[in-house]
Design a protein around this motif. Sequence first.
Motif, mmCIF file in Angstrom:
data_model
loop_
_atom_site.group_PDB
_atom_site.id
_atom_site.type_symbol
_atom_site.label_atom_id
_atom_site.label_comp_id
_atom_site.label_asym_id
_atom_site.label_seq_id
_atom_site.Cartn_x
_atom_site.Cartn_y
_atom_site.Cartn_z
ATOM 1 N N VAL A 111 -44.079 9.487 -109.385
ATOM 2 C CA VAL A 111 -42.740 10.053 -109.252
ATOM 3 C C VAL A 111 -41.826 9.408 -110.275
ATOM 4 C CG1 VAL A 111 -43.008 10.595 -106.793
ATOM 5 C CG2 VAL A 111 -42.110 8.363 -107.491
ATOM 6 N N SER A 112 -40.651 9.969 -110.414
ATOM 7 C CA SER A 112 -39.684 9.412 -111.352
ATOM 8 C C SER A 112 -39.144 8.079 -110.848
ATOM 9 C CB SER A 112 -38.536 10.394 -111.548
ATOM 10 O OG SER A 112 -37.821 10.556 -110.324
ATOM 11 N N GLU A 113 -38.518 7.360 -111.761
ATOM 12 C CA GLU A 113 -37.964 6.052 -111.385
ATOM 13 C C GLU A 113 -36.898 6.184 -110.304
ATOM 14 O OE1 GLU A 113 -35.589 2.333 -113.496
ATOM 15 O OE2 GLU A 113 -36.640 3.819 -114.731
ATOM 16 N N GLU A 114 -36.102 7.262 -110.381
ATOM 17 C CA GLU A 114 -35.064 7.492 -109.371
ATOM 18 C C GLU A 114 -35.678 7.731 -107.997
ATOM 19 O OE1 GLU A 114 -31.413 10.648 -108.421
ATOM 20 O OE2 GLU A 114 -32.502 10.736 -110.327
ATOM 21 N N ASN A 115 -36.736 8.538 -107.962
ATOM 22 C CA ASN A 115 -37.396 8.805 -106.685
ATOM 23 C C ASN A 115 -38.140 7.582 -106.173
ATOM 24 O OD1 ASN A 115 -36.501 11.451 -106.506
ATOM 25 N ND2 ASN A 115 -38.258 12.260 -107.648
ATOM 26 N N GLU A 116 -38.657 6.777 -107.088
ATOM 27 C CA GLU A 116 -39.336 5.556 -106.670
ATOM 28 C C GLU A 116 -38.365 4.616 -105.956
ATOM 29 O OE1 GLU A 116 -42.065 2.829 -105.841
ATOM 30 O OE2 GLU A 116 -42.481 4.795 -106.732
ATOM 31 N N GLU A 117 -37.149 4.527 -106.477
ATOM 32 C CA GLU A 117 -36.123 3.711 -105.810
ATOM 33 C C GLU A 117 -35.785 4.284 -104.440
ATOM 34 O OE1 GLU A 117 -31.531 2.160 -106.547
ATOM 35 O OE2 GLU A 117 -32.597 3.293 -108.116
ATOM 36 N N LEU A 118 -35.734 5.617 -104.349
ATOM 37 C CA LEU A 118 -35.456 6.274 -103.076
ATOM 38 C C LEU A 118 -36.556 5.985 -102.076
ATOM 39 C CD1 LEU A 118 -33.753 8.239 -101.381
ATOM 40 C CD2 LEU A 118 -35.070 10.112 -102.394
ATOM 41 N N PHE A 119 -37.817 6.074 -102.516
ATOM 42 C CA PHE A 119 -38.935 5.765 -101.626
ATOM 43 C C PHE A 119 -38.907 4.306 -101.183
ATOM 44 C CE2 PHE A 119 -41.506 9.394 -103.691
ATOM 45 C CZ PHE A 119 -41.109 10.273 -102.676
ATOM 46 N N GLY A 120 -38.482 3.432 -102.093
ATOM 47 C CA GLY A 120 -38.397 2.017 -101.740
ATOM 48 C C GLY A 120 -37.385 1.778 -100.636
ATOM 49 N N ARG A 121 -36.213 2.415 -100.756
ATOM 50 C CA ARG A 121 -35.194 2.265 -99.701
ATOM 51 C C ARG A 121 -35.686 2.877 -98.391
ATOM 52 N NH1 ARG A 121 -31.464 3.875 -103.775
ATOM 53 N NH2 ARG A 121 -31.224 5.908 -102.749
ATOM 54 N N LEU A 122 -36.427 4.005 -98.500
ATOM 55 C CA LEU A 122 -36.956 4.649 -97.296
ATOM 56 C C LEU A 122 -37.941 3.741 -96.583
ATOM 57 C CD1 LEU A 122 -37.187 7.151 -95.498
ATOM 58 C CD2 LEU A 122 -38.936 8.029 -97.064
ATOM 59 N N ARG A 123 -38.816 3.097 -97.337
ATOM 60 C CA ARG A 123 -39.777 2.169 -96.736
ATOM 61 C C ARG A 123 -39.055 1.011 -96.054
ATOM 62 N NH1 ARG A 123 -42.799 3.250 -101.512
ATOM 63 N NH2 ARG A 123 -41.807 1.468 -102.530
ATOM 64 N N GLU A 124 -38.045 0.494 -96.729
ATOM 65 C CA GLU A 124 -37.299 -0.638 -96.162
ATOM 66 C C GLU A 124 -36.571 -0.230 -94.884
ATOM 67 O OE1 GLU A 124 -33.699 -3.723 -97.404
ATOM 68 O OE2 GLU A 124 -34.630 -2.423 -98.922
ATOM 69 N N ASN A 125 -35.975 0.971 -94.884
ATOM 70 C CA ASN A 125 -35.259 1.441 -93.693
ATOM 71 C C ASN A 125 -36.200 1.640 -92.522
ATOM 72 O OD1 ASN A 125 -32.954 1.423 -95.190
ATOM 73 N ND2 ASN A 125 -32.787 3.641 -95.437
ATOM 74 N N ILE A 126 -37.362 2.231 -92.792
ATOM 75 C CA ILE A 126 -38.348 2.455 -91.722
ATOM 76 C C ILE A 126 -38.826 1.122 -91.168
ATOM 77 C CG2 ILE A 126 -40.662 3.325 -91.219
ATOM 78 C CD1 ILE A 126 -40.133 5.560 -93.230
ATOM 79 N N HIS A 127 -39.042 0.169 -92.068
ATOM 80 C CA HIS A 127 -39.488 -1.155 -91.629
ATOM 81 C C HIS A 127 -38.435 -1.825 -90.758
ATOM 82 C CE1 HIS A 127 -40.331 -5.511 -92.040
ATOM 83 N NE2 HIS A 127 -41.591 -5.120 -92.002
ATOM 84 N N ASP A 128 -37.166 -1.729 -91.171
ATOM 85 C CA ASP A 128 -36.088 -2.335 -90.384
ATOM 86 C C ASP A 128 -35.951 -1.660 -89.023
ATOM 87 O OD1 ASP A 128 -35.508 -4.153 -92.346
ATOM 88 O OD2 ASP A 128 -33.858 -2.995 -93.208
ATOM 89 N N ILE A 129 -36.001 -0.328 -89.013
ATOM 90 C CA ILE A 129 -35.897 0.394 -87.740
ATOM 91 C C ILE A 129 -37.043 0.006 -86.816
ATOM 92 C CG2 ILE A 129 -35.974 2.675 -86.653
ATOM 93 C CD1 ILE A 129 -34.642 3.780 -89.176
ATOM 94 N N HIS A 130 -38.235 -0.101 -87.386
ATOM 95 C CA HIS A 130 -39.391 -0.497 -86.583
ATOM 96 C C HIS A 130 -39.199 -1.882 -85.984
ATOM 97 C CE1 HIS A 130 -43.642 -1.842 -85.929
ATOM 98 N NE2 HIS A 130 -43.722 -0.615 -85.442
ATOM 99 N N ASP A 131 -38.653 -2.809 -86.787
ATOM 100 C CA ASP A 131 -38.401 -4.171 -86.287
ATOM 101 C C ASP A 131 -37.392 -4.159 -85.143
ATOM 102 O OD1 ASP A 131 -40.178 -5.273 -88.020
ATOM 103 O OD2 ASP A 131 -38.690 -5.973 -89.462
ATOM 104 N N TYR A 132 -36.322 -3.347 -85.282
ATOM 105 C CA TYR A 132 -35.301 -3.310 -84.243
ATOM 106 C C TYR A 132 -35.821 -2.659 -82.967
ATOM 107 C CZ TYR A 132 -31.857 -4.937 -87.576
ATOM 108 O OH TYR A 132 -31.172 -5.701 -88.475
#
Length: 274
Positions: A111-132
Amino acid sequence: MSYNQLKWFILLIPTITVGAWEYIRHEYLLPYISMDLGNWLTPVIVLFVTFTLLTRFFSKLEQMQEELRIERAKKAVLEEREKIAEELHDGLAQSLFLLSIKVRQLDKIEVSEENEELFGRLRENIHDIHDYVRLGINNLKTPIEDPDVSWKDRLQQLIHEFETDSGMEIERVIEVEESLLKTKEQSELLACLHESFVNIQKHAEASVVNIQIKISPDKKYLMIKDNGRGFTEADLNKSGSFGLKMMVQRCQRINWNMDFKRENGETIVTLSRR
């Protein structure tokens, strides 16, 4: 004295009192008091004995019944909490786990660099939600707080758990008059402190943590300092900053303020009474 013993005492004392009075009256007092007077004295004596002895037994019985009612209520609440925790675990937690696996599979896609950053934030958000969600499940499974355990003891236990998990030693100054805090304030402040520890351990990359807590008639505040990389006002508005937003909301619920600043390479978070 057991519950059954109390019931038998309550049932037998009036009968024993009447029997003992009638025996004494007929054996020893008949030459001195008339039958009519004796008949009038019988209910008076029974009433006197009832007030002096049975009222104590009734109070004890009511106390035992109240303790039993509270214990049953706690058990019912804990069972309901465990039921909710199981539903969260079997439903939301499992779904988030599967979603995180699906998102990881996206790493194989170019994917493009912009989408890669978006996927990175998505992974982090899912991980945080899972932790909470997991934290919420653990809190639901935790037994209701023992009223005999002081807030300061629970505070020290929370600090000790953080030190054990993180390997850091916390410098602390704690001066607390618990009677000045409402039960709701105690609960929310502990939750905020726990959230601060989670943020420090997961994101701050700190090596030194300092806590100052002052609860007195003149001052009420809780201050956490660390030498980590800190956060800014913009971090509060990020979509993934659930912990910081929860802390702000918890403070608002108990009419406290949450302030933070960077000073001499340290992040200082202060919770204070309005």
